[in-house]
Design an enzyme around this catalytic site. Sequence first.
Site, PDB file in Angstrom:
ATOM      1  N   HIS A 125       0.865  -1.185   0.000  1.00 16.31           N
ATOM      2  CA  HIS A 125       0.000   0.000   0.000  1.00 16.31           C
ATOM      3  C   HIS A 125       0.896   1.227   0.000  1.00 16.31           C
ATOM      4  O   HIS A 125       1.852   1.304   0.763  1.00 16.31           O
ATOM      5  CB  HIS A 125      -0.919  -0.010   1.222  1.00 16.31           C
ATOM      6  CG  HIS A 125      -1.866   1.148   1.226  1.00 16.31           C
ATOM      7  ND1 HIS A 125      -2.988   1.175   0.431  1.00 16.31           N
ATOM      8  CD2 HIS A 125      -1.850   2.327   1.888  1.00 16.31           C
ATOM      9  CE1 HIS A 125      -3.630   2.318   0.615  1.00 16.31           C
ATOM     10  NE2 HIS A 125      -2.962   3.029   1.497  1.00 16.31           N
ATOM     11  N   GLY A 135      -7.082   3.540   1.716  1.00 21.00           N
ATOM     12  CA  GLY A 135      -7.966   3.692   0.558  1.00 21.00           C
ATOM     13  C   GLY A 135      -7.308   4.313  -0.648  1.00 21.00           C
ATOM     14  O   GLY A 135      -6.096   4.169  -0.844  1.00 21.00           O
ATOM     15  N   LEU A 142     -10.234  -3.573   4.303  1.00 20.18           N
ATOM     16  CA  LEU A 142      -9.304  -2.927   3.381  1.00 20.18           C
ATOM     17  C   LEU A 142      -8.128  -2.263   4.117  1.00 20.18           C
ATOM     18  O   LEU A 142      -8.345  -1.453   5.018  1.00 20.18           O
ATOM     19  CB  LEU A 142     -10.056  -1.869   2.555  1.00 20.18           C
ATOM     20  CG  LEU A 142      -9.224  -1.137   1.494  1.00 20.18           C
ATOM     21  CD1 LEU A 142      -8.787  -2.094   0.410  1.00 20.18           C
ATOM     22  CD2 LEU A 142     -10.024   0.020   0.905  1.00 20.18           C
ATOM     23  N   ASP A 143      -6.898  -2.591   3.712  1.00 14.24           N
ATOM     24  CA  ASP A 143      -5.687  -1.953   4.233  1.00 14.24           C
ATOM     25  C   ASP A 143      -5.537  -2.107   5.740  1.00 14.24           C
ATOM     26  O   ASP A 143      -4.865  -1.296   6.381  1.00 14.24           O
ATOM     27  CB  ASP A 143      -5.655  -0.453   3.861  1.00 14.24           C
ATOM     28  CG  ASP A 143      -5.655  -0.243   2.360  1.00 14.24           C
ATOM     29  OD1 ASP A 143      -5.192  -1.142   1.632  1.00 14.24           O
ATOM     30  OD2 ASP A 143      -6.106   0.819   1.901  1.00 14.24           O
ATOM     31  N   ALA A 144      -6.138  -3.133   6.317  1.00  9.02           N
ATOM     32  CA  ALA A 144      -6.104  -3.280   7.775  1.00  9.02           C
ATOM     33  C   ALA A 144      -5.448  -4.585   8.227  1.00  9.02           C
ATOM     34  O   ALA A 144      -5.457  -4.903   9.410  1.00  9.02           O
ATOM     35  CB  ALA A 144      -7.521  -3.196   8.333  1.00  9.02           C
TER      36      ALA A 144
END
Lengths: 287, 287, 287, 287
Positions: C195, C204, C230-232
């Site tokens: 990311h 995001g 998401l992204d976690a």
Amino acid sequence: MPSARAILLISCPDRPGIIARVSGLLYSLDCNIIDSDQHTDDEDGHFFWRILFESRSRAAAAVIAELNAALPTLFTDMALHWELFDPAYRERIVIMVSKLHHCMMDLLSRHHSGELDAEVAAVISNHPDLAQLVRPFGIPFYVIPVTRDNKPRAEGELIERLQALRCDTLVLARYMQILSGDFLRAWHKPVINIHHSFLPAFVGARPYKQAHDRGVKLIGATAHYVTEELDAGPIIAQATTPVTHRDTVAELTRKGKDLEVVVLATAVRAHLQKRVLSHRNRTIVFE
Amino acid sequence: MPSARAILLISCPDRPGIIARVSGLLYSLDCNIIDSDQHTDDEDGHFFWRILFESRSRAAAAVIAELNAALPTLFTDMALHWELFDPAYRERIVIMVSKLHHCMMDLLSRHHSGELDAEVAAVISNHPDLAQLVRPFGIPFYVIPVTRDNKPRAEGELIERLQALRCDTLVLARYMQILSGDFLRAWHKPVINIHHSFLPAFVGARPYKQAHDRGVKLIGATAHYVTEELDAGPIIAQATTPVTHRDTVAELTRKGKDLEVVVLATAVRAHLQKRVLSHRNRTIVFE
Amino acid sequence: MPSARAILLISCPDRPGIIARVSGLLYSLDCNIIDSDQHTDDEDGHFFWRILFESRSRAAAAVIAELNAALPTLFTDMALHWELFDPAYRERIVIMVSKLHHCMMDLLSRHHSGELDAEVAAVISNHPDLAQLVRPFGIPFYVIPVTRDNKPRAEGELIERLQALRCDTLVLARYMQILSGDFLRAWHKPVINIHHSFLPAFVGARPYKQAHDRGVKLIGATAHYVTEELDAGPIIAQATTPVTHRDTVAELTRKGKDLEVVVLATAVRAHLQKRVLSHRNRTIVFE
Amino acid sequence: MPSARAILLISCPDRPGIIARVSGLLYSLDCNIIDSDQHTDDEDGHFFWRILFESRSRAAAAVIAELNAALPTLFTDMALHWELFDPAYRERIVIMVSKLHHCMMDLLSRHHSGELDAEVAAVISNHPDLAQLVRPFGIPFYVIPVTRDNKPRAEGELIERLQALRCDTLVLARYMQILSGDFLRAWHKPVINIHHSFLPAFVGARPYKQAHDRGVKLIGATAHYVTEELDAGPIIAQATTPVTHRDTVAELTRKGKDLEVVVLATAVRAHLQKRVLSHRNRTIVFE
């Protein structure tokens, strides 16, 4: 001979001829540009310029007066925003702390070695604990306790104290109280805070705990100007350092202190040297 | 309309009025300064200035011609040294390699994504090994073997090749041969090298072995202009990364490759954007 | 002689005697511990141990079989969780990309130089653009287009392809589609993503735009295991690099690419060497 | 109950069974291993192991006595070298300074906040200047002047003073005198020094001046054990920070001070926690 150096900060919408006219004016006033740094915002075309110059024949005060008279006449079709500073004037800063001393000690230690271009007018705390550490530096230490009930009164006392101290810039060196919007509007001079995270990650309380829970591999520190929205003001300086799964919250806290010290000192130094301009909640930090 | 932007680099002894006169000249030629960065050497007072400007009415070539005519008349009492560049001209670089491909692949990959402001005219190696990796980029690959006996002849062939390729800058991307003083004097255009240590530590051969033997806790990489004295030319960019007692020489080599790639790309990019000036074996690298 | 080295990962609640019993078992099987790294979670007391060992008399496969038989008998009062790996087995990874090639090229380049302890079984993209760059590496390139309407079908095709390729780990090297929860549950093997921000900041879309708008002075990159949120997912590696007010979103994007490349490669490498354990949405990354 | 934790450091030629036998011994003595870090030198196969363990039934002193009796009997065919520490014992360190206070103040400030696992027995200087800054910390300050003529006598006085203070480790926090070989041989306890360069670059005097003259783009700091050869002892910690052409020698000096402070504190902390082992002029620094 008194200091003949001065700093000119210019901020305005970009247009042709700003550099030519202003440098021509300085030349006509027998001034030599020593350092010039310029930036134009890529989004709205705003123009920023920091000039360190030296008069070859007069004192800074005289040249500053002449410039203040001449600059408004340079452009008739736009408002030039400028500020002039005499670098020989030492700003008066007040350091605010609670119980942790690392950032305060670092600033006092730098001040003691002549590294900080400022007078430390006082240290103010909501706790008496750090009085003894301040004493050998010969700087006044004031206690203004803050409780849930007395906050407006405490902030009123703080403003009076800052005015009596002729404070120019307030430095929150791990001061654990939030200054209210009322205070900020009443005070309206720069307030620099050190936040112990890489903002905007981990806003608010216990950022090292938050960082540990998220399992990040770096921790950070952020120095910023204080605005009404918590931890959301213009960022002046940031740094990070690696951490591992071995680091407990206590270890993160310990490692983070080294970051906080350096990041706050970097920001305070840039601010005092008039290298920081704010624009649309971001900063331009000239080198 | 053709590009109307140009870069002006000025280098001369400092004196009052340089900025005023040059910016006045640009203004009189209907040019607007977009970016200006200036530096004065603290030891010998030499003045350096990089200006990115834009003509509001003519093509870059026309303005450059006018400036070349006008600049010599600005100062009668000193020699102004200046260079003018049309940023639309793409320099032609030649990448030299031996058997290690990481720096070459990185430059070709950046070139492919349009990140490098240059044409890669060719890759030249003293070994045929990397031919296949270059092919999909559509860039010529030449082999000029170097042995103990044929070095002068090989360097002669290299010069002819570089001239035929109209090479502006030579980039040694882990080229494991030392270019002779004869070559450098004959070629006299910029040569950028990546050295796999934090110079001046670990000059010469096998720097990662030297670093391991000394037990350092950081390894580094250095990009510099090549001069006759080995690894002693002006430094353009450097970086370091932490290592531990667990890192063998092979691990240092592997970690170091990531540094080499970024440091060389940083230096090549700054060079191509005319942000680097050399002065007394040091560089000024404007941001 | 075949490889006699193996890796043992142990994860269980801490209790006295784990190290004594397991190392005693290894010794009784004529194995020598080459590298041992141990960690106990400070919050819940969970015990983690990675052991690289070498049999002095038999092949890895034989020793692994013996250990799989003996380890369940070591402790009668608790469930020991362990995994055994033969480092001679090369995992099969599949790289997924969209149109940006920097992370993919870096992984292929490392694979080509033998730096990656894995087979790259294929590159899969939702666009055909990067086919040509993959060709010289001799690795299959598949296109599985994804549109708003065909996503479930495309993910079904992806799973079939991954199974046919006998893929062990999926690496998202700037793959710009979000894998659905359905896909992740069906696939249930590791998925590593890069990311382009310092998570949890700027979750995001368009993180460099977010970073620019906030005016940060550092940008970051984060490699993490993909989970449904998401992204976690658990963070494996992170890095940051300084930026200034001069950096436009395009410049942040360019600088960030260098970070992404190194951070993703670091994470993939640690994962392949069985140095990463996940626990409560955080990772233990042994050195 | 008194502390039941202890640290065991083992150093010996590698051979099978060390971990099994020692961990078995600890288990038989009812001890639980809390943290274990092991390293084997890749060149000469030397084995290093640091174990933090806890007795479940007795005080640290009793267990240490038992281990000192039992460890020699574990191996009959080789000499096991080991050291046992009671972490509850606080080492006594003496800080030596000249006129610059930044490293000293940092160590005293850390000591004051309980971050340093040691007693600061005294500060000793060859100048009286810093006496006042030490006073609020309640730590004795001694002056032992050193001139060209009195050096042997001064060093004799220093040894007597250190012995009277029961000093365990000497920390040179920018002490500008070179300790003689005679002193080091007579003293033979650890001496940690901070050198203001990235060693081995810029050995000796005025490293920031040397760095400026060479035009480096990073400056560094190095903490190392002092040996007879100047600036050539085993390196414990290093760090670097970027600099530019704008940085004068004075600026390098100022920026470098921030590095020195952190690097020295890191080294002192690792040393006090018994995480540093020296081997062939290099260090193993366990995390």
